[in-house]
Design a protein around this motif. Sequence first.
Motif, PDB file in Angstrom:
ATOM      1  N   ASP A 231     -69.037  14.113  50.610  1.00 45.50           N
ATOM      2  CA  ASP A 231     -69.844  12.907  50.015  1.00 45.50           C
ATOM      3  C   ASP A 231     -68.619  11.844  49.822  1.00 45.50           C
ATOM      4  OD1 ASP A 231     -68.194  13.945  48.174  1.00 45.50           O
ATOM      5  OD2 ASP A 231     -69.817  14.299  46.565  1.00 45.50           O
ATOM      6  N   SER A 232     -67.312  12.227  50.234  1.00 41.46           N
ATOM      7  CA  SER A 232     -66.366  11.148  50.267  1.00 41.46           C
ATOM      8  C   SER A 232     -65.282  11.482  51.149  1.00 41.46           C
ATOM      9  CB  SER A 232     -65.809  11.092  48.752  1.00 41.46           C
ATOM     10  OG  SER A 232     -64.828  12.265  48.443  1.00 41.46           O
TER      11      SER A 232
ATOM     12  N   ASP B  34     -62.270  11.323  50.471  1.00 40.67           N
ATOM     13  CA  ASP B  34     -61.075  12.280  50.053  1.00 40.67           C
ATOM     14  C   ASP B  34     -61.501  13.727  49.961  1.00 40.67           C
ATOM     15  OD1 ASP B  34     -59.005  10.710  48.889  1.00 40.67           O
ATOM     16  OD2 ASP B  34     -60.774   9.458  48.331  1.00 40.67           O
TER      17      ASP B  34
ATOM     18  N   LEU C 170     -60.696  14.975  53.452  1.00 43.04           N
ATOM     19  CA  LEU C 170     -59.559  14.859  53.562  1.00 43.04           C
ATOM     20  C   LEU C 170     -59.001  16.084  52.926  1.00 43.04           C
ATOM     21  CD1 LEU C 170     -56.610  13.476  54.697  1.00 43.04           C
ATOM     22  CD2 LEU C 170     -56.631  12.479  52.591  1.00 43.04           C
ATOM     23  N   ALA C 171     -59.345  16.583  51.753  1.00 44.96           N
ATOM     24  CA  ALA C 171     -58.578  17.356  50.758  1.00 44.96           C
ATOM     25  C   ALA C 171     -59.069  18.867  51.584  1.00 44.96           C
ATOM     26  CB  ALA C 171     -59.137  17.464  49.645  1.00 44.96           C
TER      27      ALA C 171
ATOM     28  N   LYS D  38     -57.293  19.463  55.021  1.00 46.06           N
ATOM     29  CA  LYS D  38     -55.733  19.607  54.762  1.00 46.06           C
ATOM     30  C   LYS D  38     -55.627  20.919  54.540  1.00 46.06           C
ATOM     31  CE  LYS D  38     -52.238  17.329  52.747  1.00 46.06           C
ATOM     32  NZ  LYS D  38     -51.334  16.215  52.394  1.00 46.06           N
ATOM     33  N   ALA D  39     -56.644  21.369  53.596  1.00 51.54           N
ATOM     34  CA  ALA D  39     -56.418  23.038  52.986  1.00 51.54           C
ATOM     35  C   ALA D  39     -56.279  24.096  54.156  1.00 51.54           C
ATOM     36  CB  ALA D  39     -57.246  23.027  52.001  1.00 51.54           C
TER      37      ALA D  39
ATOM     38  N   TYR E  81     -59.226   5.754  56.304  1.00 52.26           N
ATOM     39  CA  TYR E  81     -58.640   7.092  56.180  1.00 52.26           C
ATOM     40  C   TYR E  81     -58.207   7.698  57.684  1.00 52.26           C
ATOM     41  CZ  TYR E  81     -59.823   7.516  51.534  1.00 52.26           C
ATOM     42  OH  TYR E  81     -59.983   7.641  49.861  1.00 52.26           O
TER      43      TYR E  81
ATOM     44  N   ILE F   8     -54.358   8.033  57.590  1.00 50.10           N
ATOM     45  CA  ILE F   8     -53.991   8.966  56.844  1.00 50.10           C
ATOM     46  C   ILE F   8     -54.175  10.365  57.698  1.00 50.10           C
ATOM     47  CG2 ILE F   8     -54.197  10.263  54.900  1.00 50.10           C
ATOM     48  CD1 ILE F   8     -55.243   7.651  53.493  1.00 50.10           C
TER      49      ILE F   8
ATOM     50  N   GLU G 266     -51.148  12.677  58.999  1.00 48.03           N
ATOM     51  CA  GLU G 266     -50.880  14.084  58.561  1.00 48.03           C
ATOM     52  C   GLU G 266     -50.965  14.802  59.646  1.00 48.03           C
ATOM     53  OE1 GLU G 266     -50.737  15.111  54.636  1.00 48.03           O
ATOM     54  OE2 GLU G 266     -50.195  13.092  54.483  1.00 48.03           O
TER      55      GLU G 266
ATOM     56  N   GLU H 211     -66.790   5.236  45.356  1.00 50.50           N
ATOM     57  CA  GLU H 211     -65.632   5.238  46.480  1.00 50.50           C
ATOM     58  C   GLU H 211     -64.631   4.031  45.994  1.00 50.50           C
ATOM     59  OE1 GLU H 211     -64.632   6.682  50.194  1.00 50.50           O
ATOM     60  OE2 GLU H 211     -66.362   7.407  48.907  1.00 50.50           O
ATOM     61  N   MET H 212     -63.540   4.846  45.278  1.00 54.06           N
ATOM     62  CA  MET H 212     -62.485   3.941  44.977  1.00 54.06           C
ATOM     63  C   MET H 212     -61.943   2.718  45.728  1.00 54.06           C
ATOM     64  SD  MET H 212     -58.774   5.172  43.407  1.00 54.06           S
ATOM     65  CE  MET H 212     -57.771   5.140  44.794  1.00 54.06           C
TER      66      MET H 212
ATOM     67  N   TYR I  92     -50.773  11.786  50.008  1.00 53.44           N
ATOM     68  CA  TYR I  92     -52.266  11.701  50.584  1.00 53.44           C
ATOM     69  C   TYR I  92     -52.886  13.397  50.229  1.00 53.44           C
ATOM     70  CZ  TYR I  92     -51.092   7.444  52.731  1.00 53.44           C
ATOM     71  OH  TYR I  92     -50.603   6.203  52.995  1.00 53.44           O
TER      72      TYR I  92
ATOM     73  N   PHE J  19     -57.798  16.969  42.672  1.00 56.27           N
ATOM     74  CA  PHE J  19     -57.754  17.337  44.054  1.00 56.27           C
ATOM     75  C   PHE J  19     -58.411  16.409  45.064  1.00 56.27           C
ATOM     76  CE2 PHE J  19     -56.839  21.110  41.526  1.00 56.27           C
ATOM     77  CZ  PHE J  19     -55.627  21.409  42.057  1.00 56.27           C
ATOM     78  N   GLY J  20     -59.335  15.725  44.803  1.00 58.21           N
ATOM     79  CA  GLY J  20     -60.214  14.733  45.607  1.00 58.21           C
ATOM     80  C   GLY J  20     -59.459  13.147  45.553  1.00 58.21           C
ATOM     81  N   GLN J  21     -60.100  12.336  45.139  1.00 62.96           N
ATOM     82  CA  GLN J  21     -59.668  10.982  44.895  1.00 62.96           C
ATOM     83  C   GLN J  21     -58.466  10.651  44.297  1.00 62.96           C
ATOM     84  OE1 GLN J  21     -62.457   7.665  45.037  1.00 62.96           O
ATOM     85  NE2 GLN J  21     -64.144   9.094  44.534  1.00 62.96           N
TER      86      GLN J  21
ATOM     87  N   ARG K 288     -55.687  12.340  44.207  1.00 63.50           N
ATOM     88  CA  ARG K 288     -54.933  13.021  44.933  1.00 63.50           C
ATOM     89  C   ARG K 288     -53.603  13.409  44.219  1.00 63.50           C
ATOM     90  NH1 ARG K 288     -55.000   7.944  49.063  1.00 63.50           N
ATOM     91  NH2 ARG K 288     -56.937   8.360  49.876  1.00 63.50           N
TER      92      ARG K 288
ATOM     93  N   TRP L 272     -52.485  16.975  43.163  1.00 61.15           N
ATOM     94  CA  TRP L 272     -52.664  18.273  42.956  1.00 61.15           C
ATOM     95  C   TRP L 272     -51.937  18.830  41.854  1.00 61.15           C
ATOM     96  CZ3 TRP L 272     -53.699  21.310  48.386  1.00 61.15           C
ATOM     97  CH2 TRP L 272     -54.575  20.619  48.989  1.00 61.15           C
TER      98      TRP L 272
END
Lengths: 341, 303
Positions: A55-56, A58, A61-62, A65-66, A80, A83, A87, A163-164, B49, B264-266, B268, B270
């Motif tokens: 849904d976003s 971020d 991305l999270a 990345k994990a 994005y 980024i 990364e 959505e920031m 990020y 952990f999301g927006q 950033r 952790w």
Amino acid sequence: MTKTLATTAMFLALAAPAFAEGELNLYNWGNYTSPEMIEKFEKETGIKVTITDYDSNDTALAKIKAGGHGFDIVVPSGTYVPIFIDEGLLMESKPNEMENFSNMDPQWVDVEFDPGRNYTVPWQWGTVGVTVNTSVYDGDIDTSAVIFDPPEELKGKINVTPEMNDLMGLAIHYVGGEQCTADKEVLKKVRDMLQAAKPSWISMDYGMIEKYAAGDVAAGSNWNGASMRARAKNADISFGYPQEGYPVWMDNAAILADATNVEEAKTFLNFIMAPENAAMLSSFARYANGIAGSEEFMPEDMKTAPEIVVPAELKGAAYVARTCPPEATKLYTAIWTELQK
Amino acid sequence: MADLAQATQQRAARTRWLLLAPALVILLIAASGPLLITLVYSFLTPGDYGGVEWQFSVDAWFNVVMQRDIFDDTLGFSDAHLSIFARSVKLSLMTTVLCLFFGFPTAYFIATRPKKQRDLWMLLIIIPFWTNLLIRTFAVVELVRNEGTVNTLLLWLGVIDAPIQMLYTEFSILVGMVYVYLPLMVLPLYAAMERLDFSLVEAAYDLYATRFQVLRRVIVPLVKPGVVAGSILVFVPSLGAYVTPRVMGGGNQLMIGNLIELQFGQGRNWPLGAALSITLLGIVMLALLLYVRAAGSEEPHRG
């Protein structure tokens, strides 16, 4: 012995199609992938597609990345993409050497986030503006005041998309600044303005198409295509382009660096650059797509839709959303957390 | 002879430990491993990020309750975090009390049915458990939203003339959590009541106890272990609830679980998310300790 053979044969018979034809794991925004287009892709290539939602940007991305996600393709917004590239999450899959690349609209080839398109292919592009149920409020809606300084009728019925970057952009332009500013004078105004507006908001959530249509919310920040889909269910829903400034964004499909089905993924990127297929994406999600020649395959109502055709006098207020530097983002996050508490 | 018996016993003990070893090792790794990672992360620096940079820092822990104002750099309590903690504890306590309020009569009703019927009633309590949590939560959304069942019915009956805003309020989070966690209260309560010797209740009536006295002096003390177990089972997951406040709270009525997710999301950040997770764990352990002490101090009284 016979039994073993029979079992093996049965296993092979069951497993064979999956091995022979390949699969593809698509990680995309929810309610954003045309099922008809996927069906067509599966039929033409025999590749089985599995779609997982986020849904976003971020969230995507999270999760990526994990690691250990098992996805092949992701669809991040232009802001994005740098980024993801920095990364090391995207594969340099060279879409610019693919067969259907010639279809890409030249204005979307040399984009700031991926010059020359070495990583990404346009998925959809659109604007962030305001959606208003005109049966509740029939004043001027081409302004961010709808959400930041709302008229009495709309108070308590507003949803703001969490959505920031989009929201901070709208807010900064509303108080007279420029996107990605780290100017504390401006940001202080933004913070105070947002804090004053928040009591008028009922929610900060995604996935509002049904709720706009049903009248659960009457106004809010929104994406143009989502607004158009709400209008299809409820004729009172209108989309406004804030004259103070509003972001233009593009979401882009890209292959992940640790994708396991690389060939299938490349086939898919090439597939969505064909005008006919890009048009299927658009007629589902209701945004423009960045592929030239796709218009002729689009439904008639999209060519004239007020959510797609920007009024001439409001074209100048648009700005292409950029990736803000970490020091600005840090300030935005602080303001944002305070807002969401 | 005695030696032989001792040797056999020793061997048996050794075998027992050996047989238990695989389970214990997995439990140790699976339970303490992630916790250890969380603890380490909470002392690192956030990456630009997301992710972490391997640089020691106590900023995350500092930021759990304190913050530096981004504009004038003054130090103060983190208003946002504290109010979210307060809301979480308040809503979890209210959920526990309401679950007890609805769960107690329910469990009593079931326990006093004839033996054959009880299984059917228990089945009805358990059935929602077979449904996905998310689906159950969305079912409650359908009930309380502006154009939902309750508002439509009230409008039709003429009780109200405009829909009541219930969704996206603390009230709707509470309704959602009570509905979702109620079975966790009913099950241990029922287990305790089923063992209740109802001849004691009859004896109390014979001794001219009023209904309220029977409840307070006989039934409640006897089922107290069930009450405590049920309260813990409801309170602990309520405190860490994520889905229900996310769906029913509309993203601006955060609870601790949502605040952690935000980091952990927006957000950033952790390390802050990790520090908040451990803080949550601390609050839960504190609550458990209080419960255990409360339950323990009553023990002699019962005997």
